[in-house]
Design an enzyme around this catalytic site. Structure first.
Site, PDB file in Angstrom:
ATOM      1  N   LYS A  33       0.829  -1.242  -0.012  1.00 37.35           N
ATOM      2  CA  LYS A  33      -0.087   0.195   0.072  1.00 37.35           C
ATOM      3  C   LYS A  33       0.917   1.197   0.015  1.00 37.35           C
ATOM      4  O   LYS A  33       1.598   1.439   0.794  1.00 37.35           O
ATOM      5  CB  LYS A  33      -0.887   0.148   1.177  1.00 37.35           C
ATOM      6  CG  LYS A  33      -1.835   1.342   1.345  1.00 37.35           C
ATOM      7  CD  LYS A  33      -2.904   1.124   2.365  1.00 37.35           C
ATOM      8  CE  LYS A  33      -2.404   2.012   3.682  1.00 37.35           C
ATOM      9  NZ  LYS A  33      -2.382   3.343   3.689  1.00 37.35           N
ATOM     10  N   ASP A  60      -3.482   4.299  -1.839  1.00 32.20           N
ATOM     11  CA  ASP A  60      -4.309   4.917  -1.061  1.00 32.20           C
ATOM     12  C   ASP A  60      -4.545   6.189  -0.978  1.00 32.20           C
ATOM     13  O   ASP A  60      -3.860   6.815   0.079  1.00 32.20           O
ATOM     14  CB  ASP A  60      -3.884   4.365   0.402  1.00 32.20           C
ATOM     15  CG  ASP A  60      -4.913   4.475   1.487  1.00 32.20           C
ATOM     16  OD1 ASP A  60      -5.847   5.096   1.200  1.00 32.20           O
ATOM     17  OD2 ASP A  60      -4.395   4.553   2.503  1.00 32.20           O
ATOM     18  N   LYS A  62      -7.372   8.252  -1.527  1.00 32.48           N
ATOM     19  CA  LYS A  62      -8.700   8.635  -0.909  1.00 32.48           C
ATOM     20  C   LYS A  62      -9.211  10.047  -1.554  1.00 32.48           C
ATOM     21  O   LYS A  62      -9.251  10.952  -0.880  1.00 32.48           O
ATOM     22  CB  LYS A  62      -8.579   8.954   0.551  1.00 32.48           C
ATOM     23  CG  LYS A  62      -8.141   7.836   1.760  1.00 32.48           C
ATOM     24  CD  LYS A  62      -8.404   8.055   2.740  1.00 32.48           C
ATOM     25  CE  LYS A  62      -7.674   6.791   3.724  1.00 32.48           C
ATOM     26  NZ  LYS A  62      -6.422   6.727   3.770  1.00 32.48           N
ATOM     27  N   ASP A  65     -13.283  15.074  -4.314  1.00 34.82           N
ATOM     28  CA  ASP A  65     -13.601  16.487  -4.828  1.00 34.82           C
ATOM     29  C   ASP A  65     -14.675  16.258  -5.773  1.00 34.82           C
ATOM     30  O   ASP A  65     -15.570  15.437  -5.639  1.00 34.82           O
ATOM     31  CB  ASP A  65     -12.352  17.020  -5.586  1.00 34.82           C
ATOM     32  CG  ASP A  65     -12.047  18.255  -5.846  1.00 34.82           C
ATOM     33  OD1 ASP A  65     -12.724  19.049  -5.896  1.00 34.82           O
ATOM     34  OD2 ASP A  65     -10.669  18.548  -5.738  1.00 34.82           O
ATOM     35  N   THR A 116     -11.728   4.997  10.726  1.00 34.93           N
ATOM     36  CA  THR A 116     -11.815   4.759  11.811  1.00 34.93           C
ATOM     37  C   THR A 116     -11.197   5.557  13.023  1.00 34.93           C
ATOM     38  O   THR A 116     -11.497   5.177  14.187  1.00 34.93           O
ATOM     39  CB  THR A 116     -11.229   3.424  11.796  1.00 34.93           C
ATOM     40  OG1 THR A 116      -9.633   3.566  11.232  1.00 34.93           O
ATOM     41  CG2 THR A 116     -11.757   2.299  11.356  1.00 34.93           C
ATOM     42  N   ARG A 208       2.668  -1.289  10.888  1.00 35.77           N
ATOM     43  CA  ARG A 208       3.751  -1.181  11.686  1.00 35.77           C
ATOM     44  C   ARG A 208       4.160  -2.880  12.363  1.00 35.77           C
ATOM     45  O   ARG A 208       5.230  -3.157  12.326  1.00 35.77           O
ATOM     46  CB  ARG A 208       3.532  -0.352  13.041  1.00 35.77           C
ATOM     47  CG  ARG A 208       3.967   0.916  12.404  1.00 35.77           C
ATOM     48  CD  ARG A 208       3.253   2.129  13.552  1.00 35.77           C
ATOM     49  NE  ARG A 208       1.829   1.828  13.193  1.00 35.77           N
ATOM     50  CZ  ARG A 208       1.144   3.052  13.824  1.00 35.77           C
ATOM     51  NH1 ARG A 208       1.306   3.737  14.770  1.00 35.77           N
ATOM     52  NH2 ARG A 208      -0.169   2.830  13.695  1.00 35.77           N
TER      53      ARG A 208
HETATM   54  O1  C5P Z   1       0.696   0.459  11.164  1.00 37.94           O
HETATM   55  P1  C5P Z   1      -0.690   0.217  11.195  1.00 37.94           P
HETATM   56  O2  C5P Z   1      -0.984  -1.478  10.788  1.00 37.94           O
HETATM   57  O3  C5P Z   1      -1.468   1.007  12.035  1.00 37.94           O
HETATM   58  O4  C5P Z   1      -0.966   0.579   9.418  1.00 37.94           O
HETATM   59  C1  C5P Z   1      -2.382   0.693   8.978  1.00 37.94           C
HETATM   60  C2  C5P Z   1      -2.456   1.461   7.629  1.00 37.94           C
HETATM   61  O5  C5P Z   1      -3.762   1.481   7.370  1.00 37.94           O
HETATM   62  C3  C5P Z   1      -1.823   2.837   8.020  1.00 37.94           C
HETATM   63  O6  C5P Z   1      -1.385   3.101   6.492  1.00 37.94           O
HETATM   64  C4  C5P Z   1      -3.255   3.603   7.995  1.00 37.94           C
HETATM   65  O7  C5P Z   1      -3.144   5.205   7.496  1.00 37.94           O
HETATM   66  C5  C5P Z   1      -4.321   2.793   7.328  1.00 37.94           C
HETATM   67  N1  C5P Z   1      -5.544   2.928   7.448  1.00 37.94           N
HETATM   68  C6  C5P Z   1      -6.114   2.803   9.050  1.00 37.94           C
HETATM   69  N2  C5P Z   1      -7.307   3.173   9.101  1.00 37.94           N
HETATM   70  C7  C5P Z   1      -8.260   3.365   8.275  1.00 37.94           C
HETATM   71  C8  C5P Z   1      -7.813   3.581   7.159  1.00 37.94           C
HETATM   72  C9  C5P Z   1      -6.588   3.549   6.732  1.00 37.94           C
HETATM   73  O8  C5P Z   1      -5.305   2.462   9.826  1.00 37.94           O
HETATM   74  N3  C5P Z   1      -9.426   3.688   8.617  1.00 37.94           N
END
Ligand code: C5P
Length: 230
Positions: A33, A60, A62, A65, A116, A208
Site C-alpha cells: 500500500k 491509497d 482517498k 472532490d 476509523t 507497523r
Molecule cells: O501501522 P498500522 O498497521 O496501524 O497501519 C495501518 C495502515 O492503514 C496505515 O497506513 C493507516 O493509514 C491505514 N488506515 C487505517 N485506518 C483506516 C484507514 C486506513 O489504519 N480507517
C-alpha cells in the site's frame, strides 16, 4: 482477486521503501500500500517502480472532490497500473461513479465509509450525521455498490455488516490488524489476522506489525499464514 495481506509502506521516501522491499527474497512479493506521505514525497514514479519490481499496489489516496475533477484525476492514476485505488464515499454516488469512469474497469475501486479515527460522537456532533455508526457505514457501503465500486475500507468488525448489505462478493479491505502479542500503537479497535479472516475480511492492511518488526519478512509470512489459514 484472492484474499491477501497488504503491507502499508508508510515510509517517508524512496530509499527507506526500497530498503524495506529489498529484504524480501526474489519470488516473494508482498502486496504493497502506497499512501499519501510516500506518494506526495516521491510522486507517480514510486508507483511505477514498485509495480515494475513485480508487486501489486493499493494506491491509497482517498480522492474527494467534485465529480469532474475526480474523474480526470482517476484517469491520470489509471496510467500508473495500480491494482486498487480509493475515494471517500462522502463525495456522493455521482462522484464515485465519476471515479469509476475515470479509473476504468482494470483496477479495483473501493471507498472509505467513515475513517476509523472518526468516533460516532464526533461524526454526529461535528459532521451532523444523525444516524449511528453502523447505519452510516452500511448506507455508505450501499452507495459505493450502487456507484459500481468493488468494495470498501472498513474495520474487520464491520466486514459482516458490509457483506450483509452489499453481498459476499463486495470486498472488505480492513486495517487495524495486530498480532495477539504485538503493540496496539495508536490503533484502538484491533483484530488479529486470524480473527479478520473469520469476520470475512478480503484484504487486511498491516503496517507497523510488519514494517517495524525486527524481522519484517518473518512477520509478513506469519501474517499471511494466520490470515490465509495456510
Ligand atoms: O501501522 P498500522 O498497521 O496501524 O497501519 C495501518 C495502515 O492503514 C496505515 O497506513 C493507516 O493509514 C491505514 N488506515 C487505517 N485506518 C483506516 C484507514 C486506513 O489504519 N480507517
Amino acid at each position: 482477486m484472492n484474499k491477501d495481506v497488504i503491507v502499508a509502506c508508510d515510509f517517508a521516501g524512496r530509499e527507506q521503501t526500497l530498503n524495506f522491499l529489498d529484504r524480501f527474497p526474489e519470488g516473494e512479493k508482498p502486496f504493497v500500500k502506497i499512501g499519501m506521505e510516500l506518494f506526495y514525497a516521491e510522486g507517480p514514479a514510486m508507483v511505477r517502480e514498485i509495480k515494475a519490481r513485480g508487486h501489486r499496489v493499493f494506491l491509497d489516496l482517498k480522492l474527494h472532490d467534485i465529480p469532474n475533477t475526480v474523474r480526470k484525476a482517476m484517469a491520470v492514476l489509471s496510467r500508473l497500473g495500480a491494482d486498487i485505488c480509493n475515494v471517500h464515499a462522502a463525495g456522493t454516488v455521482e462522484m464515485m461513479r465519476a471515479a469509476r469512469e475515470g479509473l476504468g474497469p482494470d483496477a479495483l475501486l473501493i471507498a472509505v465509509t467513515q475513517l476509523t479515527s472518526t468516533s460516532e460522537e464526533r461524526m454526529q456532533r461535528e459532521l451532523l450525521i444523525d444516524a449511528d455508526m453502523p447505519t452510516t457505514i452500511a448506507h455508505y457501503a450501499r452507495n459505493a455498490k450502487e456507484a459500481g465500486l468493488n468494495g470498501v475500507v472498513c474495520s474487520p468488525l464491520e466486514a459482516g455488516l458490509v457483506k450483509e448489505n452489499c453481498g459476499k462478493d463486495f470486498l472488505t479491505v480492513t486495517p487495524g490488524i495486530r498480532f495477539a502479542d504485538s503493540a496496539a500503537d495508536d490503533q484502538v479497535r484491533i483484530t488479529t489476522p486470524a480473527r479478520a479472516r473469520e469476520l470475512g475480511s478480503d484484504f487486511i492492511v498491516v503496517g507497523r506489525p510488519i514494517t517495524a518488526a525486527p524481522d519484517p519478512v518473518a512477520a509478513w509470512r506469519r501474517c499471511k499464514k494466520e490470515f490465509l489459514g495456510i
